[in-house]
Design a protein around this motif. Sequence first.
Motif, PDB file in Angstrom:
ATOM      1  N   UNK A 110      41.966 -22.267 -71.557  1.00 35.37           N
ATOM      2  CA  UNK A 110      42.088 -22.021 -70.121  1.00 35.37           C
ATOM      3  C   UNK A 110      42.923 -23.134 -69.510  1.00 35.37           C
ATOM      4  N   UNK A 111      44.151 -22.795 -69.132  1.00 36.49           N
ATOM      5  CA  UNK A 111      45.059 -23.761 -68.516  1.00 36.49           C
ATOM      6  C   UNK A 111      45.195 -23.456 -67.032  1.00 36.49           C
ATOM      7  N   UNK A 112      45.343 -24.507 -66.234  1.00 35.94           N
ATOM      8  CA  UNK A 112      45.399 -24.383 -64.780  1.00 35.94           C
ATOM      9  C   UNK A 112      46.821 -24.660 -64.304  1.00 35.94           C
ATOM     10  N   UNK A 113      47.365 -23.748 -63.501  1.00 29.72           N
ATOM     11  CA  UNK A 113      48.660 -23.965 -62.837  1.00 29.72           C
ATOM     12  C   UNK A 113      48.374 -24.731 -61.547  1.00 29.72           C
ATOM     13  N   UNK A 114      48.526 -26.038 -61.590  1.00 32.51           N
ATOM     14  CA  UNK A 114      48.047 -26.883 -60.493  1.00 32.51           C
ATOM     15  C   UNK A 114      48.922 -26.836 -59.247  1.00 32.51           C
ATOM     16  N   UNK A 115      50.161 -26.377 -59.343  1.00 32.17           N
ATOM     17  CA  UNK A 115      51.001 -26.319 -58.141  1.00 32.17           C
ATOM     18  C   UNK A 115      51.148 -24.889 -57.610  1.00 32.17           C
ATOM     19  N   UNK A 189      51.015 -27.636 -65.690  1.00 33.51           N
ATOM     20  CA  UNK A 189      49.933 -27.057 -66.482  1.00 33.51           C
ATOM     21  C   UNK A 189      48.973 -28.155 -66.910  1.00 33.51           C
ATOM     22  N   UNK A 190      47.682 -27.895 -66.710  1.00 36.11           N
ATOM     23  CA  UNK A 190      46.647 -28.820 -67.141  1.00 36.11           C
ATOM     24  C   UNK A 190      45.495 -28.055 -67.774  1.00 36.11           C
ATOM     25  N   UNK A 191      44.753 -28.745 -68.647  1.00 36.04           N
ATOM     26  CA  UNK A 191      43.538 -28.173 -69.213  1.00 36.04           C
ATOM     27  C   UNK A 191      42.445 -28.231 -68.150  1.00 36.04           C
ATOM     28  N   UNK A 192      41.622 -27.199 -68.070  1.00 40.33           N
ATOM     29  CA  UNK A 192      40.553 -27.228 -67.075  1.00 40.33           C
ATOM     30  C   UNK A 192      39.594 -28.385 -67.366  1.00 40.33           C
ATOM     31  N   UNK A 193      38.927 -28.842 -66.352  1.00 41.12           N
ATOM     32  CA  UNK A 193      38.153 -30.079 -66.420  1.00 41.12           C
ATOM     33  C   UNK A 193      37.106 -30.058 -67.518  1.00 41.12           C
ATOM     34  N   UNK A 226      55.582 -33.608 -71.499  1.00 41.79           N
ATOM     35  CA  UNK A 226      54.367 -34.164 -70.918  1.00 41.79           C
ATOM     36  C   UNK A 226      54.658 -34.711 -69.521  1.00 41.79           C
ATOM     37  N   UNK A 227      53.670 -34.628 -68.640  1.00 39.44           N
ATOM     38  CA  UNK A 227      53.799 -35.282 -67.347  1.00 39.44           C
ATOM     39  C   UNK A 227      53.863 -36.792 -67.515  1.00 39.44           C
ATOM     40  N   UNK A 228      53.036 -37.291 -68.418  1.00 39.29           N
ATOM     41  CA  UNK A 228      52.980 -38.727 -68.696  1.00 39.29           C
ATOM     42  C   UNK A 228      52.841 -38.908 -70.201  1.00 39.29           C
ATOM     43  N   UNK A 229      53.876 -39.419 -70.843  1.00 36.32           N
ATOM     44  CA  UNK A 229      53.862 -39.569 -72.301  1.00 36.32           C
ATOM     45  C   UNK A 229      52.723 -40.478 -72.768  1.00 36.32           C
ATOM     46  N   UNK A 230      52.385 -41.477 -71.980  1.00 36.18           N
ATOM     47  CA  UNK A 230      51.325 -42.405 -72.374  1.00 36.18           C
ATOM     48  C   UNK A 230      49.926 -41.846 -72.149  1.00 36.18           C
ATOM     49  N   UNK A 231      49.825 -40.754 -71.387  1.00 37.39           N
ATOM     50  CA  UNK A 231      48.526 -40.136 -71.122  1.00 37.39           C
ATOM     51  C   UNK A 231      48.663 -38.619 -71.180  1.00 37.39           C
ATOM     52  N   UNK A 233      46.577 -36.375 -71.457  1.00 37.62           N
ATOM     53  CA  UNK A 233      45.521 -35.622 -70.777  1.00 37.62           C
ATOM     54  C   UNK A 233      45.941 -35.127 -69.398  1.00 37.62           C
ATOM     55  N   UNK A 234      47.005 -35.695 -68.844  1.00 33.76           N
ATOM     56  CA  UNK A 234      47.476 -35.253 -67.528  1.00 33.76           C
ATOM     57  C   UNK A 234      48.180 -33.904 -67.573  1.00 33.76           C
ATOM     58  N   UNK A 235      48.445 -33.399 -68.769  1.00 35.11           N
ATOM     59  CA  UNK A 235      49.030 -32.072 -68.889  1.00 35.11           C
ATOM     60  C   UNK A 235      50.524 -32.091 -69.143  1.00 35.11           C
TER      61      UNK A 235
END
Length: 385
Positions: A110-115, A189-193, A226-231, A233-235
């Motif tokens: 389940x992925x979330x379209x955050x925008x 795109x992010x993974x749901x919480x 990735x949104x953030x290569x170092x993290x 988890x941000x999607x």
Amino acid sequence: METRCDQFPNCKDGSDEVSCRLLIVPENYNKKIPPFQLDWTTNQVIKAEVNVSLFIVDMLKISEVDLEFLLKFKIKLEWFDYRLQFYNLKKSDASNALSVLEAELLWLPTLVFTNTEKNDITSGDDKSELTVSRSSKSSPSPDWEIEEINIFPGSSNKLNFERVYTKTFRCVFELSMYPFDTQVCYVDLEVKTLDRQGVNINPILIQLDGDTVLTQYILTDWNLAYKNESNPDQGVKMKIVMKRRIMSEIMTTYLPTILILTIVYITNFFKDFFFEAVVSVNLTALLGGLRLFTNLRQDVLTCAKASISSQVLSSFLSSDVSLRLQASFGAPRRLEPSSSQEGQCSHINLKVFIDIRDIDITYWRGPIQNIDKMFNPSGLLFFKG
């Protein structure tokens, strides 16, 4: 065995298509829990890896005023579920399609379209496709099993989820260089919480299947990262770069403006006899420039702070107003007196009201005596004769 359960009866009695099951779900399977594993030596969670691929089908609509764009695209998710087993998989993914009822038994990413406006999510339904890719060797069924079955483990044969979406995404348009601007929009795109502790998403592929040339823009670049290569988890985010097509703006804004200014400039060389024509041309040109400005403002400039077009057209409407009026009404123009009207002049009474706030212009005719230019505190510039 390759023709066993291939959706086509190869035996005369059709027995090769009897008791065909593709998916085996254990009794303790929980579809709300992602297929993560535990490293017993370090007591750490090994997250399930979900590969994400996006295929751009079409850019349906772009609205700079509403700060959004409408995108049609296909998303593909790939992952392994070690808790499952598959029977008699075929080489073709199309032959390994799961039904809607079977898909409802499984955990799906389940992925979330955050925008998006309501944070839409991916979900399995009758419009989605769920298949299995055979990528390992099979093991035979146990001796106590009556039927001969090829068994494939879920840990080495991945599940594929595909669905086409049409969604509206938010995008901040930077219009300070309009119409020479380049816009960058994203799909986030992010993974749901609830799944973040057990799921990682990996950007794999992005592909453009539609046209790159749109009505207003040209798609120049697109990528998935990735949104953030170092993290991680941000999607992940899909980046779309669009450059505006300048020719349409030249033909609808700049060329008409240049033509209007040229016509106005030509009226400076008219003889005094054509004074009324000069007035009419100047006022008509002013209204034409106002129409260009208001049309452009309604389309784009409401969300632009200081674009090039707004500066050009604002100057056209502000600075040229005084120049045109001065050229037209700067000094009373008299017609040559006729023999029967010696010492008299043909008079034209002209009164022009210009409301700087609303750019509302009216004029009429009558005897001219003098022209007084005045400013009043309300912002009304008028010439009175």
